[in-house]
Design a protein around this motif. Structure first.
Motif, PDB file in Angstrom:
ATOM      1  N   UNK A 178       0.914  -1.066   0.096  1.00  0.00           N
ATOM      2  CA  UNK A 178      -0.038  -0.057   0.043  1.00  0.00           C
ATOM      3  C   UNK A 178       0.723   1.384  -0.206  1.00  0.00           C
ATOM      4  N   UNK A 179       1.797   1.265   0.850  1.00  0.00           N
ATOM      5  CA  UNK A 179       2.776   2.260   0.958  1.00  0.00           C
ATOM      6  C   UNK A 179       3.161   2.851  -0.332  1.00  0.00           C
ATOM      7  N   UNK A 180       4.076   1.625  -1.225  1.00  0.00           N
ATOM      8  CA  UNK A 180       4.604   1.835  -2.522  1.00  0.00           C
ATOM      9  C   UNK A 180       3.606   1.682  -3.622  1.00  0.00           C
ATOM     10  N   UNK A 181       2.385   1.642  -3.321  1.00  0.00           N
ATOM     11  CA  UNK A 181       1.330   1.465  -4.602  1.00  0.00           C
ATOM     12  C   UNK A 181       1.912   0.537  -5.542  1.00  0.00           C
ATOM     13  N   UNK A 182       2.098  -0.480  -5.195  1.00  0.00           N
ATOM     14  CA  UNK A 182       2.695  -1.311  -6.398  1.00  0.00           C
ATOM     15  C   UNK A 182       1.316  -1.705  -7.288  1.00  0.00           C
ATOM     16  N   UNK A 183       1.684  -2.325  -8.448  1.00  0.00           N
ATOM     17  CA  UNK A 183       0.859  -2.428  -9.344  1.00  0.00           C
ATOM     18  C   UNK A 183      -0.161  -3.468  -9.093  1.00  0.00           C
ATOM     19  N   UNK A 184       0.249  -4.497  -8.141  1.00  0.00           N
ATOM     20  CA  UNK A 184      -0.821  -5.415  -7.516  1.00  0.00           C
ATOM     21  C   UNK A 184      -1.845  -4.498  -6.708  1.00  0.00           C
ATOM     22  N   UNK A 185      -1.298  -3.710  -5.814  1.00  0.00           N
ATOM     23  CA  UNK A 185      -2.279  -3.065  -4.899  1.00  0.00           C
ATOM     24  C   UNK A 185      -3.287  -2.163  -5.679  1.00  0.00           C
ATOM     25  N   UNK A 186      -2.666  -1.521  -6.774  1.00  0.00           N
ATOM     26  CA  UNK A 186      -3.647  -0.688  -7.622  1.00  0.00           C
ATOM     27  C   UNK A 186      -4.536  -1.233  -8.360  1.00  0.00           C
ATOM     28  N   UNK A 187      -4.264  -2.583  -8.789  1.00  0.00           N
ATOM     29  CA  UNK A 187      -5.287  -3.667  -9.481  1.00  0.00           C
ATOM     30  C   UNK A 187      -6.338  -3.874  -8.437  1.00  0.00           C
ATOM     31  N   UNK A 188      -5.663  -4.309  -7.429  1.00  0.00           N
ATOM     32  CA  UNK A 188      -6.886  -4.582  -6.292  1.00  0.00           C
ATOM     33  C   UNK A 188      -7.791  -3.760  -5.864  1.00  0.00           C
ATOM     34  N   UNK A 189      -7.309  -2.403  -5.657  1.00  0.00           N
ATOM     35  CA  UNK A 189      -7.898  -1.145  -5.233  1.00  0.00           C
ATOM     36  C   UNK A 189      -8.915  -0.946  -6.573  1.00  0.00           C
ATOM     37  N   UNK A 190      -8.654  -1.098  -7.632  1.00  0.00           N
ATOM     38  CA  UNK A 190      -9.581  -1.127  -8.874  1.00  0.00           C
ATOM     39  C   UNK A 190     -11.051  -1.944  -8.874  1.00  0.00           C
ATOM     40  N   UNK A 191     -10.266  -3.321  -8.574  1.00  0.00           N
ATOM     41  CA  UNK A 191     -11.678  -4.151  -7.992  1.00  0.00           C
ATOM     42  C   UNK A 191     -12.515  -3.899  -6.832  1.00  0.00           C
TER      43      UNK A 191
END
Lengths: 275, 474
Positions: free
Chosen positions: A128-141
Motif C-alpha cells: 500500500x505504501x509503495x502503491x505497487x501495481x498489484x495493490x492498484x489492481x486490487x484497489x480498482x477491483x
C-alpha cells in the motif's frame, strides 16, 4: 436444500434474565455453488418476529459473535462457529445490518462499501505504501465491487452520492447503504435487523421488493427481524415467533400469524379467544 | 428564480462553492485553479529555500518545525486515522532518541554505525508500539488514554532513575539519569556527516517528503480505509470483516516507528538527550499541532506543526509580539462590531479617551512618575497617547489588569451604546497593561499570546485549519 445455519439448544441469559432459551432453528440454502452465481437456486427468507424484548436482536448478536451462548450450538454448513470473533464469522459468510444504524458516518458512501471488502482482499502495508501495481489492481477491483453493490439500489446511491459523506444521506438511504455494505463482505447468509424500521409506506414497499430481489437475483439466504407484518407477509418463506427467548411458533406466515400463542404474546392473555 | 430538484441542487453544490464571496474570493479562486502539483512544488520550493534565506540561528527553528511535523504525522496515524487516543506517543520519540544516544555516544564502549543503528531503532520502536497496542484490544477512549499516559510517564521516570540496569554490570551507566546523555555523535551516512543545522534541515525535509508520500498512499489504501472504519464504529467495522486488533496494532506500530525515527534525529540535532525533552508538555505540543492543523489531514497536521512550532519563536521578539497584540485587538473589534459606524465610534472614542486620561493625569500627577516607552515601532507610536508609568508601575498596572478583565466581562453582557462606552476604557486599559507590563516580559507574554492565538483559531475552525468537520451523531 440443506441448512446453511443451524442453531440447536441455544441459550443465553444476562444475570438472572434468560433472553434466549433452548432455541432450535435452521436456515435453509442450496449447498455449494457460488453466491455471486445467479443461476443457483435461491436460499430462503426466514423472518423472526416477536414483541419487544423477545430476544430477536440477542439472537442476531449470538449468531454474529458479539455474545457467546451459555449453552447450545451454532453451526454454519455443519461446522460450529461458537466462540469465533465477529470478524471471523463475517469472513465465513454471515453479514448483518444493525437495528440502530451503524454506518461509518464520516466516510464517503462508496468508502463505506469499500471498507467491507477488507476481509476478501490482501494488499499488505508495504504494498500500500509503495502503491505497487498489484495493490492498484486490487484497489480498482474493490472500487468496482462497491459500485456494483451500490448499483443494486437503483439510482439512489449512485453518481454524485458516491463521494458524499454518509452522514449526508437520508434515513432510508442509510438503511440501503448498510445493506450494500453488508453485501460487499460477499456473504451467503444476510441478517437484516428491522430493515423497514422508520420507513414510510412507499419505502417499506420498496424494501420488501428489495429483500425478495436479494434472494432471487443474488441468491442469499436471509434471516430478517421485522415488526411490520406487511413486510413479513410479503417476503417470508418461513416465520418463527419468539417470546421471552422461547420459540412459540414456526411455519408459514399464515400459520404463525393465527397461532393463539403468538396473538397472546402480542396482545396479552385471553386475546386469542376473544377473536 | 427557477425551481430545481434536490438532486440537481446537490449536483450544483460544488459550483456554488466555487462562487466564493468576500474580499478573499479572488485569491481563493486563483488558488483553486492552480494544479495540485504546482502547489506542492511551491511549498516544497519554499521549504527548500528556507535555510538559504534566513540566518544560521533561525534554521534551528526550521529543524524544530520539521521534527514536530514528522511527529504530528506519526500521531495523526494513531489518533487522526485510527481514532485511538494514544497519550504515550511521546515515549516512542524518547525511546528513539535515547536508543540513538546510547549507541552513538560514550555511554557504551561500542559505537554503532548509523546505517545499522537507524533501522534497528525504528524496528525496536515499532516493536514497542506493538506492545503498547495490547491494552487497546480491550480499552477504548478515555480508558486507553489513561493507560498510555501511564506508559509515557513510566518512560520518563525510567530514564531518569534507572541509569543502572539491575542484574547487569554495576558501572554500566545507560541513560545518564537526570543528567541525560551529552556528546551524541552526528549521523554518518556512509562517510557523509550530518553535522550542521543546514544538513539536518535537508535530511529532515527529504525524510518528511518520503514519509508524506508513503502516508498519502497508505491513507488511500484498504488499510487506511479500515483505520477510518475502526475510528467511526469499531463494532460495525469488525462485522464488516475488519480484523480490528490487527489494525490497531498496525496503527500503533506505524506511529511508533515514525516517532522513533524522529527521536534518533532529534538526539543528533541536540547533541544530547535529557529526560525533560520527552515529558508531557511536549506530548501536548504534538497533540496541539495535530488538532490545530486538522486531525486526519496530512497537509493539515504539517501546517499545524508549522504554526505550533513557529508562532512561539516569532513571539520571542517583543516587536513582533506587539504587532500580534494590536492586530488581534483590531480583529476582535471588527469581528464583534461588524458594522463600520460603531467601529469608527470606538476608534475615535479611544483616541480621545487616551488624550483626556493623559491630560488629567499630567494635571494631578508630577511628570516625574512617567517612564519611557519600549523601544519598538508600535510602542513609540502610542507613546504620548497611552500612559507609560515609571514609579508605582506594578501597583497601577495590576489594578488596571483587574479592571480590564472586569471590562471584558461587562462588554460581553452589554449591548448597543453601552457596549461601545464600556469597550473604550477596556481597550485602553488592555493597551496600558500591555505597554507597561506584558511587553516587558516576553517569556510570559509569549505563552499568553500563543494560548490566545490557539483559542481564537480553534474557535473559528473547530475542525482544525485543514480538517474536515466530523459528525458524531445525527
Amino acid at each position: 436444500m440443506s441448512a446453511i445455519l443451524e442453531l440447536s439448544g441455544l441459550s443465553k441469559s444476562f444475570g438472572g434474565l434468560t433472553v434466549i432459551e433452548n432455541l432450535d432453528l435452521a436456515v435453509e440454502s442450496t449447498q455449494g455453488g457460488q453466491v455471486s452465481d445467479v443461476a443457483i437456486k435461491q436460499g430462503e427468507i426466514l423472518s423472526v418476529i416477536g414483541p419487544n424484548g423477545a430476544g430477536k436482536t440477542t439472537l442476531f448478536n449470538l449468531i454474529s459473535g458479539i455474545y457467546r451462548p451459555d449453552s447450545g450450538e451454532i453451526r454454519m454448513d455443519g461446522r460450529s462457529i461458537v466462540g469465533r470473533s465477529p470478524e471471523e464469522i463475517a469472513n465465513l459468510g454471515i453479514a448483518r445490518t444493525f437495528q440502530t444504524l451503524r454506518i461509518f458516518l464520516n466516510m464517503t458512501v462508496k468508502e463505506n462499501v469499500m471498507a467491507a471488502a477488507y476481509g476478501n482482499t490482501k494488499t499488505g502495508l508495504w504494498q500500500s505504501i509503495f502503491r505497487t501495481p498489484a495493490s492498484r489492481r486490487e484497489e480498482r477491483e474493490i472500487s468496482e465491487l462497491a459500485e456494483s453493490k451500490l448499483a443494486f439500489f437503483g439510482e439512489r446511491l449512485m453518481g454524485y452520492r458516491w463521494d458524499q459523506p454518509a452522514y449526508s444521506l437520508s434515513y432510508a438511504n442509510r438503511r440501503r447503504l448498510e445493506i450494500a455494505r453488508a453485501m460487499a463482505t460477499n456473504p451467503r447468509l444476510l441478517m437484516l435487523d428491522e430493515p423497514a424500521a422508520g420507513m414510510n409506506p412507499a419505502e417499506t414497499h420498496e424494501i420488501t421488493e428489495l429483500i425478495g430481489r436479494l434472494r432471487d437475483e443474488v441468491g442469499y439466504s436471509i434471516l430478517v427481524i421485522e415488526h411490520d407484518m406487511h413486510v413479513v407477509e410479503g417476503i417470508s418463506d418461513r416465520v418463527i415467533a419468539l417470546d421471552h427467548g422461547v420459540k412459540i411458533a414456526e411455519g408459514s406466515f399464515a400459520d404463525v400469524a393465527t397461532d393463539p400463542q403468538v396473538i397472546e404474546a402480542y396482545l396479552g392473555y385471553g386475546a386469542a379467544s376473544k377473536k | 428564480m427557477s425551481q430545481i430538484g434536490v438532486d440537481q441542487w446537490v449536483e450544483q453544490s460544488d459550483e456554488r462553492r466555487d462562487r466564493y464571496s468576500g474580499w478573499t474570493a479572488p485569491a481563493r479562486r486563483a488558488f483553486d485553479k492552480l494544479p495540485t502539483g504546482w502547489k506542492l512544488v511551491g511549498v516544497l520550493g519554499a521549504a527548500a529555500a528556507f535555510p538559504l534565506l534566513v540566518p544560521q540561528g533561525e534554521i534551528r527553528i526550521g529543524i524544530t518545525v520539521l521534527l514536530l511535523a514528522m511527529l504530528a504525522l506519526g500521531l495523526n496515524v494513531v489518533v487522526g486515522w485510527a481514532g485511538l487516543l494514544d497519550l504515550g506517543f511521546v515515549a516512542f520519540y524518547g525511546f528513539g532518541a535515547y536508543f540513538y544516544a546510547i549507541v552513538a555516544s560514550d555511554q557504551l564502549p561500542a559505537h554503532w554505525p548509523t546505517w545499522v543503528a537507524i533501522p534497528i531503532i525504528v524496528a525496536a520502536a515499532a516493536l514497542l508500539g506493538a506492545l503498547l497496542s495490547l491494552p487497546s484490544r480491550r480499552l477504548v477512549g478515555d480508558y486507553l488514554a489513561i493507560m498510555t499516559l501511564f506508559f509515557a510517564q513510566i518512560f520518563v521516570e525510567l530514564v531518569r532513575n534507572f541509569e543502572r540496569l539491575p542484574f547487569v554490570s554495576e558501572d554500566l551507566d545507560l541513560t545518564g539519569g537526570p543528567n541525560g546523555i551529552p556528546g551524541v555523535e552526528a549521523w554518518d551516512l556512509f562517510g557523509f556527516q550530518i553535522n550542521s543545522f543546514k544538513r539536518h534541515y535537508y535530511l529532515l525535509l527529504i525524510l518528511l517528503v518520503v514519509l508524506i508520500a508513503g502516508l498519502h498512499n497508505l491513507n488511500a489504501s484498504r488499510t487506511g480505509r479500515a483505520w477510518r472504519a475502526l475510528r467511526e464504529d469499531t463494532l460495525a467495522a469488525e462485522h464488516m470483516t475488519t480484523p480490528v486488533n490487527k489494525l490497531k496494532l498496525l496503527a500503533f506500530v506505524v506511529g511508533a516507528a515514525i516517532a522513533g525515527l524522529a527521536g534518533s534525529i532529534f538526539a543528533a540535532v541536540q547533541v544530547g538527550v535529557f529526560p525533560n525533552n520527552f515529558a508531557l508538555p511536549f506530548l501536548i505540543t504534538i497533540y496541539a499541532a495535530v488538532i490545530l492543523g486538522g486531525s486526519g489531514s496530512i497537509a493539515g497536521v504539517v501546517l499545524g506543526a508549522v504554526a505550533i512550532g513557529y508562532i512561539p519563536e516569532l513571539l520571542r521578539d517583543p516587536g513582533k509580539a506587539g504587532w500580534l497584540f494590536y492586530i488581534g485587538l483590531a480583529v476582535m473589534l471588527v469581528v464583534t462590531m461588524k458594522r463600520w459606524q460603531p467601529i469608527a465610534a470606538v476608534t475615535i472614542g479611544l483616541v480621545v479617551f487616551g488624550f483626556v486620561v493623559r491630560f488629567v493625569s499630567s494635571a494631578i500627577w508630577d511628570e516625574s512618575i512617567m517612564g519611557t516607552a519600549n523601544d519598538t515601532f508600535i510602542s513609540r507610536f502610542v507613546d504620548g497617547w497611552v500612559l507609560i508609568l515609571g514609579e508605582q508601575q506594578d501597583l497601577i498596572t495590576n489594578y488596571a489588569f483587574v479592571v480590564a478583565i472586569a471590562g471584558v466581562l461587562s462588554v460581553v453582557v452589554t449591548r448597543g451604546w453601552l457596549r461601545i462606552a464600556t469597550l473604550i476604557p477596556t481597550i485602553y486599559l488592555a493597551i496600558l497593561v500591555w505597554e507597561n507590563k506584558l511587553a516587558l516580559q516576553p517569556s510570559i507574554t509569549r505563552q499568553l499570546l500563543f494560548g490566545a492565538v490557539l483559542v481564537v483559531m480553534m474557535a473559528i475552525r473547530p475542525q482544525g485549519l485543514l480538517g474536515t468537520r466530523r459528525v458524531e451523531i445525527t
